[in-house]
Each structure stands twice: as C-alpha cells, then as structure tokens.
Design a protein around this motif. Structure first.
Motif, short mmCIF file in Angstrom:
data_model
loop_
_atom_site.label_atom_id
_atom_site.label_comp_id
_atom_site.label_asym_id
_atom_site.label_seq_id
_atom_site.Cartn_x
_atom_site.Cartn_y
_atom_site.Cartn_z
N SER A 32 0.83 -1.20 0.00
CA SER A 32 0.00 0.00 0.00
C SER A 32 0.87 1.26 0.00
O SER A 32 0.56 2.25 -0.67
CB SER A 32 -0.93 0.00 1.22
OG SER A 32 -0.17 -0.07 2.42
N VAL A 33 1.98 1.20 0.74
CA VAL A 33 2.90 2.34 0.78
C VAL A 33 3.57 2.51 -0.59
O VAL A 33 3.73 3.61 -1.10
CB VAL A 33 3.96 2.16 1.88
CG1 VAL A 33 5.01 3.25 1.79
CG2 VAL A 33 3.30 2.17 3.25
N GLN A 34 3.93 1.35 -1.16
CA GLN A 34 4.59 1.40 -2.48
C GLN A 34 3.69 2.06 -3.50
O GLN A 34 4.13 2.90 -4.28
CB GLN A 34 4.93 -0.03 -2.92
CG GLN A 34 5.56 -0.08 -4.31
CD GLN A 34 5.81 -1.51 -4.76
OE1 GLN A 34 5.62 -2.46 -4.00
NE2 GLN A 34 6.22 -1.66 -6.01
N GLN A 35 2.45 1.74 -3.53
CA GLN A 35 1.51 2.32 -4.49
C GLN A 35 1.38 3.83 -4.26
O GLN A 35 1.37 4.63 -5.21
CB GLN A 35 0.14 1.64 -4.36
CG GLN A 35 0.14 0.20 -4.81
CD GLN A 35 -1.20 -0.48 -4.53
OE1 GLN A 35 -2.05 0.05 -3.79
NE2 GLN A 35 -1.38 -1.67 -5.10
N HIS A 36 1.34 4.21 -3.00
CA HIS A 36 1.21 5.62 -2.67
C HIS A 36 2.45 6.41 -3.11
O HIS A 36 2.34 7.48 -3.74
CB HIS A 36 1.00 5.78 -1.15
CG HIS A 36 0.94 7.21 -0.71
ND1 HIS A 36 -0.19 7.97 -0.82
CD2 HIS A 36 1.91 8.01 -0.16
CE1 HIS A 36 0.06 9.20 -0.38
NE2 HIS A 36 1.34 9.24 0.05
N VAL A 37 3.61 5.83 -2.80
CA VAL A 37 4.86 6.50 -3.16
C VAL A 37 5.00 6.62 -4.67
O VAL A 37 5.33 7.68 -5.21
CB VAL A 37 6.07 5.75 -2.56
CG1 VAL A 37 7.38 6.25 -3.15
CG2 VAL A 37 6.09 5.90 -1.05
N ASP A 38 4.73 5.53 -5.38
CA ASP A 38 4.86 5.56 -6.85
C ASP A 38 3.96 6.61 -7.46
O ASP A 38 4.36 7.36 -8.36
CB ASP A 38 4.49 4.17 -7.42
CG ASP A 38 5.59 3.15 -7.18
OD1 ASP A 38 6.70 3.58 -6.79
OD2 ASP A 38 5.35 1.95 -7.39
N GLU A 39 2.73 6.64 -6.99
CA GLU A 39 1.76 7.57 -7.56
C GLU A 39 2.14 9.03 -7.28
O GLU A 39 2.09 9.89 -8.17
CB GLU A 39 0.37 7.26 -6.98
CG GLU A 39 -0.77 7.97 -7.69
CD GLU A 39 -0.94 7.46 -9.12
OE1 GLU A 39 -1.41 8.26 -9.95
OE2 GLU A 39 -0.57 6.30 -9.42
N LYS A 40 2.55 9.28 -6.05
CA LYS A 40 2.89 10.64 -5.67
C LYS A 40 4.12 11.15 -6.44
O LYS A 40 4.16 12.31 -6.92
CB LYS A 40 3.16 10.73 -4.17
CG LYS A 40 1.93 10.51 -3.30
CD LYS A 40 1.13 11.78 -3.15
CE LYS A 40 1.78 12.69 -2.13
NZ LYS A 40 0.93 13.88 -1.87
N ILE A 41 5.17 10.28 -6.57
CA ILE A 41 6.40 10.68 -7.27
C ILE A 41 6.12 10.90 -8.75
O ILE A 41 6.61 11.86 -9.36
CB ILE A 41 7.50 9.64 -7.07
CG1 ILE A 41 8.00 9.69 -5.61
CG2 ILE A 41 8.68 9.88 -8.03
CD1 ILE A 41 9.03 8.66 -5.27
#
Length: 894
Positions: free
Chosen positions: A76-85
């Motif tokens: 879930s963190v990975q998806q958030h980080v990828d999307e935000k970056i």
C-alpha cells in the motif's frame, strides 16, 4: 508499540520490516500512516530543493526517494509512493522528451526534438525508437529548422550509432549501393534522399552537391547560384567540376560579381585547377574584366602575367619620382618588367607631347626624364628624346647634364617651373659655366630670370600649399644687383620687402633662407693637452747651456691586490731611436737624460712638436707649448646658422696663428671656403662675387681693411633676419605681421608691425620687433613678451639689456643732423647718463621691477626669479652707481 516512535525514527525501522508481524492489521495501519507522513514531508523538502526538473539528474533524485521506505514490504505504501512521485515529476517537468524517455508521458511532438536544448545523442536515441515513417518525419522537421546539411548530419550520426562505425563520412558512401547492403539506416537514407530531391530548391541542391551529398546538378544551376557558396564550398565545387572551361567560367563569375572575393586567392585557385592553356584564357578574360588598378595589384604580386600597360602608365604619372623608382626597381627584381620595357613605356608617355602650363604637368615630364636618366642604356635612349624637339625636354636634359647647350631666353622664362632645390642648382650651374668661360653671365642677366609667375602660382595648387617658400634665390639676385649699383648688399628693410612681395595672397606662408652661405659647424676652440711623452729643459754650464731631453723607461703601478709591479713605457724604444737621430746628442748617465747642444735648437723644437714633449723653458708655458694644443668643434655660437666670422688683423697672441672673430670670441677655423669649378654645387654668394669680380673687402671707421667685410656683414644680417622672421607672425591668427610705419629716421630698419587680418583679435595692435641692443646677444626684442624699463625701452628677455647712454647719445646726434623732432626726455637722458647698461641697472622683462644684484654682473628678480648673467659680455659701466647695499658684496668678491 508504534505509538512510541517518532516520524524521524521510521527510516531506522526499515531494515526490521521483514521481522514484523505483517498480519497485525491495526499495527500495519499505524505503521503505514507513519511511513506516508515521513514520505510526504521528505517529498515537500524535495519540492523546495528541485522545484523544476530540467535534467536526467533531477529526475533520478525524485525517483531515488522510493528506496528509503521499504516499499518491497508494504504494498500500500509502495503504491502511494509511486503515484505521488509520478505526479510530482509530471507536474514539475516541461521536457516532454525526458518524460517520454522515462516512461512517464506520451510520445512527444517531434518539433520538441528539434529544440536547440535537446542534445544530439538524445535526438539519435529518440530516432532509434521510431518507425521509418516517424524517423523520416523527424528528419524533415529538423531539416526545415536547421537546413538540409544539418538533416544529413543527424542522419550520419544515426547511421554511425546504429552500425557502431568509426570515422564514417556520409558524403563518401552516400551513392555506394554495395556499402549499404548490411547497414542499418539505408531505407531512411533512401527516403530522405527522395524528400530532398522533390522539396529542395536549386541553391540547396548546389550546396549539397558541393558537400558531396547530391549526385548531379546542371551547369546552369551552378553558374546561376555560385555566389552563395563560401570559400570552402567553392573549392569543393571546383574539385567536382571536370570541365576546365567550366572552371574558368566559375572563376570569372566570382571575380566579376563577388565584391568581397580575394582576387589573389582566386588566381591561386586558377593556377591549382587549370592547365596552362586554360589559365591563359582565364588571365585574358580577367584582364578585360577588372579595373586597371585591381589587375595591376595582381600583376605586381605575380598572380597574372599580362602586362597592364595602361595601369603602369597611369601609376608612373601619379607617383612621385621616389615612389616610381622604388616601384620600378621592385618590378625589375621580380622579372615583371624589363629595363627595355620601362624605357619604352616612359618614352611613349613623353611622346604624348603634353602642353606644359603648370608645375604639375612639368613635374610629371621632369620625373619621366629623370627615370630615363637613371637607365643603364641612357646614352641610346636620350637621342630618341631629342627627336621630339620639345624645348622643355631639352631644358631638362641640360639640367641633368645630358646636353651641353641651352637656350637662356627659354630658361629665364621657364625657370619658375623647377622646384626650389633645382632652381638653386641651376643658379650655381650658371655661375660654373661663367667661371669656365662657357657662358657670359652678368647681374643683369640674372635679374631677368623669372622667379615668380602669379598666374602660374594661382593654378598650381600643389605649389601654393608648400609649407615653406625658399627666398634664397630672390634675395641673392637682388643682393647682387644692389651690390653692383651701390657697393652694398640688402638692408634688413629690403629683406623684409622680399618677404612681403612673395606672399601672393597667402599671409600664413613660412619662408626659408640659406643655400648660398656656408653653414657653421661650431666654433673651433683650442684645448691644451698636458699629457706628454717627456720633457725638454735647459741645463746651464758656465756661460752656456744645452737641451736636456728626458723620458721614462716605465713606471711603477699597483694592482687591486696592493702588489707593486713595473710597467714598461711602450714608446721608450722608439723615442730612444728618435733621439739618437738628433745631431750632437749625448747620453748623460749621471743625470739620466740626453743632452743636445744649443746650436741645434731648431731640431730639438721639431722633435718636441712631433713627439709631444713638454718644453719646460723660461717664459710663458702656453706660448712655449702651442704644439700641445688640440683643436675641436664646440657648439655653434648663439644665433649663428651661417659662418660670419671675420679674419682678425693679427695672429693670436698665445697660439701665433690666424683666427676669426665671431660673436665676441675667437674661432680658429672658419667654415668659409672659395670653391673651385669642380665643386660648383657647393658655390656660395662669396663664390658668385668672386666670379663676377666684385670686391667685398670693407674699410672700417679707422680705415682698417677688413677682408670680405661686406660679405660677412651680409651673412651676419641673414643670421639676424632669420631669427626675426620666426617672430614675424601673429600669435593669434598665425598670419604675417606688416610694417605699420617707418621708424623715426632709423635707416634701413623697420621695428613696428601689426596684423592686418580684420577677423583677428589682434587686428592693428602694434607689435615692436627689433634686435637686442647687445650685439653679442642673439635675442629678438618682442613687445608681446617683454615689458619696458623705467626709460621706456623694451627689455630683452634673453640678456636683460634695454637701453644705454651710447644709444641715447647716438639717437640725439642723428636727430640733430637730420633735423628731426628732439624730445626733451632724450636731452635729459643724455645729459644725466641715464642709460641702464652703463649704470649696471636691470629690470625684469616680466614685471618691470628693478632686479637685485646677486653677484658680479649677475641680476635676479625677487618676484619672478628671472635671472640675467651678464658676466660673459664684459660691459664697460662708467656710470655705475655705488649703492650702499652692494658695498659688502664687492668687498667679499675682492
């Protein structure tokens, strides 16, 4: 346990994520919340550090943020980080190519790849990812933006990159079908070639042809558009043109229409690319095409070979003699122009038989004859000139000594055409012919020579612009006329009249004098040199004596180490042999000298003079040793340009030799000589007088005969007048000053002048100019510089002299004799001896104040610090006042 952690601690927990219980949802939710807060805070810091993404490096810093949050363990963190970056990068990067290369955007507009900020390597990388249609489209756009050459350059780099080629040049292989069999990019090359064929204009095709990127082009296109090519492209074009005549045509098009072309460079290309026969064709066409001066420059540099006769003729006409000789000599050295060709050209110029109506035309013909005169074959060339029967040519040939006879009637009227230096030479040559008995010259004939032609002067602009006008000839001829009539030369007022007569509307004209007088080389002074080789004394015995000759064998010397050593006299042996030649000589071993009987006094004195021995005998040592005197030139006396020394009536008391008195002192060798006919070019006025039989001796008031006194009096006047002439111009406008009136019964003298330029600020203001009362001073009294003394006379700024009792007395006597008005103050001055010179009173020429005596005959102004040293003049001061304040000074001096 999570609640005990701070956000900054989360990063430290990442290595331990694999050991945590990921099934604990409540725990993981809290943990994810901490991660996201930490990430958001770090991302905000990144925004501030890199607000705009401009490069791959900036992009990597954004993507690198992912690695520190353990995203492999928290989906879930990975998806958030990828999307935000991803959103952050897209928002902050305007470079669509960069986004597309990193998979973050759609295929960019091809125009973006044509931007100058995009590197060639990125452009090539992008080209590799496109299909053939896209590749061709990119090349088209790039070519439209930067030109077809740039399009081929991009294609060349692409082929090198895709095929891993080194030192690949597209221009060498573009039309080689076999080369492309196994190469990537041939389809793109073929398609781009087809595009170029149908979309380019003739000029673009020509440039591509010159660069080897276009297979064939019509000659008409080349000829029509060749001027657009730069020098490098033009050379490449010539390499591709096989027809020599076409190369000639292209070279001529450039020569005719390209005004920036270097013609010498163009001729070098012709030499490089044309056979000799075709170069002749090019040379002939170029000769017809270029103006004469342009072609002449090429001919002079050896680039072309047709002799430019018309240009050479014009050049010789336009140049001075000095310039022409340098140019002709240079052509001869370069084998461009044989001496025979030179002579032929010059003769053809002279055959034009121009009517001479100005000095400019005369000088041109004079120059041409002078050029012929220097020819090695002059003896065979000049007879051809005689055949032209031109009296001017005959006169010039006579001047150069190539004809013995001349027409004096023609010369006297055409004399004015010659330059002043040549006029002087002609006058001296006439006197030479007279001295040789080949021409009957009289003062009357001399006076017939026309020295000025006003009409000629007006049309001859070159002459009217001369900086200095030589008055020598006019003064000499008028002086000789005056001498024959009145047995005297010109007075100063008559010299001034010569100056004013020769202005002819140019009141700023400067004048020069001289050329007929001997220049002073400096006063010849004597100096005793007491460094001798030995001494001669008298030795008495009984009622008689003998001469004792002594000289040293050598002498002791000390070196820099303090050691003594003996140095042998280098003259000893020779002197010993010379003494042995004296009659009756005998060596005195006791007194160490040679004795010579007194009856051989003459031989002893002769020995002393030849060998520089000091004669130590009774009497004046200077008179005894005149043979030890050296004579040398010192500085010229002040104000002396031409030698004016007069031979003294007796020999010098000490040196027993002739001397000349000049400016208050002796000169032991004057600079005046009587020249023989072979030295005619050095003739002076004195030679003229001798040739004409004029007696220039003078008797003074005591009836003593002064040899050549009249001549040297005139030379002295010329020296004085030359100094006056320098002051005879207005300080404001620069025009010459004119006499205002004749001074009051002052014979031959004009002293009052004024400027007659009504536009000048000094218009009609009186200027007083005269020579200093002190005859040994070369100063000019100038009322514009100096103030008046208490007696009303202007003070000399050089020596301080202003007035004298003798001057007042002489003026009173002259006025009494002539019946002029006598002012009471003049009577008072004579009666009371008020002349300052005899009283030893001096006044400052700047402030008029009386000066203080600071030494014997030395005076100084306490205000202006002006100083007069009058000690060298030895003035007689019979009326000097013995003032109390000077008594102590004189006692100290005594």
């Amino acid at each position: 346990m999570v609640e005990y952690f701070q956000i900054d601690d989360i990063e430290d927990l990442v290595p331990f994520l694999q050991h945590l219980d990921l099934a604990d949802k409540a725990f993981m939710q809290k943990f994810e919340t901490f991660f996201i807060k930490k990430f958001n805070r770090d991302l905000l810091g990144l925004y501030k550090a890199i607000p705009v993404i401009r490069s791959e490096s900036d992009l990597m810093k954004y993507n690198g943020t992912k690695s520190i949050y353990g995203i492999n363990y928290l989906t879930s963190v990975q998806q958030h980080v990828d999307e935000k970056i991803k959103k952050a990068i897209i928002k902050r990067c305007d470079d669509k190519v960069l986004l597309w290369e990193n998979g973050l955007g759609e295929i960019p507009n091809l125009l973006d790849l044509c931007d100058s900020t995009v590197t060639m390597q990125r452009r090539i990388n992008f080209l590799s990812k496109l299909d053939l249609i896209g590749q061709l489209e990119l090349l088209k756009l790039y070519s439209k933006q930067y030109g077809l050459l740039s399009g081929y350059s991009l294609l060349e780099r692409f082929v090198m990159n895709k095929n891993s080629l080194n030192n690949f040049a597209l221009s060498t292989q573009i039309f080689n079908q076999e080369y492309w069999i196994d190469k990537t990019g041939f389809d793109l090359l073929t398609s781009f070639n087809q595009y170029v064929e149908f979309s380019s204009d003739d000029q673009e095709k020509l440039i591509l042809y010159c660069e080897g990127l276009y297979f064939h082009i019509d000659e008409s296109i080349i000829t029509k558009n060749v001027l657009i090519l730069d020098n490098r492209q033009f050379i490449e074009l010539l390499k591709r043109v096989n027809n020599s005549k076409n190369i000639v045509a292209l070279l001529l098009v450039k020569a005719k229409n390209d005004h920036s072309i270097n013609l010498s460079w163009l001729c070098k290309l012709a030499n490089d690319y044309l056979e000799p026969r075709d170069f002749e064709l090019f040379n002939g066409e170029l000769f017809e095409l270029l103006d004469s001066e342009a072609y002449l420059n090429l001919w002079e540099s050896g680039e072309v070979y047709i002799f430019p006769k018309a240009a050479v003729v014009k050049l010789i006409h336009d140049m001075s003699y000095e310039q022409a000789t340098v140019r002709l000599d240079r052509w001869a050295i370069m084998d461009l122009f044989t001496s025979q060709e030179q002579e032929k050209i010059i003769l053809e110029c002279l055959k034009e038989q121009q009517i001479i109506t100005s000095r400019e035309t005369f000088r041109r013909q004079y120059k041409l004859i002078k050029l012929l005169h220097r020819s090695k074959d002059v003896e065979n060339v000049l007879p051809q000139l005689d055949k032209l029967n031109n009296p001017f040519y005959s006169l010039i040939l006579w001047f150069f000594g190539r004809q013995e006879t001349f027409d004096f009637e023609f010369l006297k009227n055409k004399f004015i055409y010659f330059d002043s230096s040549d006029q002087i030479k002609i006058i001296k040559r006439l006197f030479y012919l007279c001295a040789q008995g080949d021409f009957s010259l009289t003062v009357e004939k001399l006076n017939e020579i026309k020295r000025v032609d006003v009409d000629l002067y007006k049309i001859d602009t070159e002459w009217s612009n001369e900086l200095k006008w030589d008055l020598s000839i006019d003064i000499i001829i008028k002086g000789l006329v005056k001498f024959k009539q009145e047995h005297r030369f010109l007075a100063e007022s008559e010299l001034l009249a010569c100056v004013l007569e020769n202005l002819y509307g140019n009141n700023k004209r400067k004048f020069s004098l001289g050329n007929f007088f001997e220049e002073c080389s400096g006063r010849m002074v004597n100096e005793f040199n007491w460094k001798t080789k030995g001494s001669i004394t008298k030795r008495h015995f009984g009622n008689s004596f003998y001469f004792a000759i002594s000289f040293e064998v050598g002498e002791d010397e000390t070196n820099h180490y303090g050691h003594n050593y003996f140095v042998v006299n280098p003259h000893f042996k020779r002197l010993k042999e010379k003494v042995k030649e004296l009659p009756g000589r005998k060596w005195n071993s006791e007194l160490l000298h040679w004795g010579v009987p007194k009856k051989y006094e003459e031989e002893v004195y002769d020995f002393a003079k030849k060998e520089r021995f000091f004669i130590d005998l009774p009497g004046n040592k200077y008179i005894n040793n005149v043979h030890l005197v050296n004579y040398k030139r010192s500085e010229k006396p002040p104000g002396i340009k031409y030698c004016e020394g007069r031979l003294a009536n007796k020999k010098h008391d000490t040196l027993n030799r002739d001397f000349w008195w000049c400016r208050g002192g002796p000169c032991f060798e004057n600079c005046e000589t009587s020249h023989n006919p072979e030295q005619w070019e050095r003739y002076t006025l004195l030679d003229f007088c001798n040739i004409l039989g004029f007696d220039t001796d003078e008797r003074n008031k005591m009836q003593d005969l002064v040899p050549k006194g009249q001549y040297y009096k005139f030379v002295s006047l010329i020296n004085r007048f030359g100094r006056l002439l320098e002051r005879l111009y207005c300080n404001d406008c620069g025009q010459i000053l004119f006499p205002t009136d004749t001074s009051h019964f002052a014979a031959y003298t004009v002293v009052r002048f004024s400027c007659n330029n009504d536009k000048c600020g000094e218009f009609e203001k009186e200027v007083y100019l005269t020579h200093c009362l002190n005859g040994r001073c070369s100063g000019i009294i100038d009322s514009r510089i100096s103030q008046r003394c208490s007696n009303g006379l202007i003070i000399c700024d050089d020596c301080g002299t202003c007035c004298s009792h003798e001057m007042f007395k002489r003026r009173l006597e002259n006025l009494s004799l002539t019946g002029g008005y006598i002012h009471p103050e003049l009577v008072h001055a004579v009666a009371n001896n008020t002349g300052h010179l005899e009283r030893g009173e001096y006044y400052c020429y700047k402030c008029q104040k009386e000066m203080s005596v600071v030494g014997k005959d030395l005076f100084q102004c306490n205000c202006c610090y002006v100083r007069y040293d009058t000690s060298s003049y030895n003035f007689n001061r019979p009326h000097k006042l013995r003032k109390q304040k000077l008594a102590a000074i004189w006692r100290e001096d005594e």
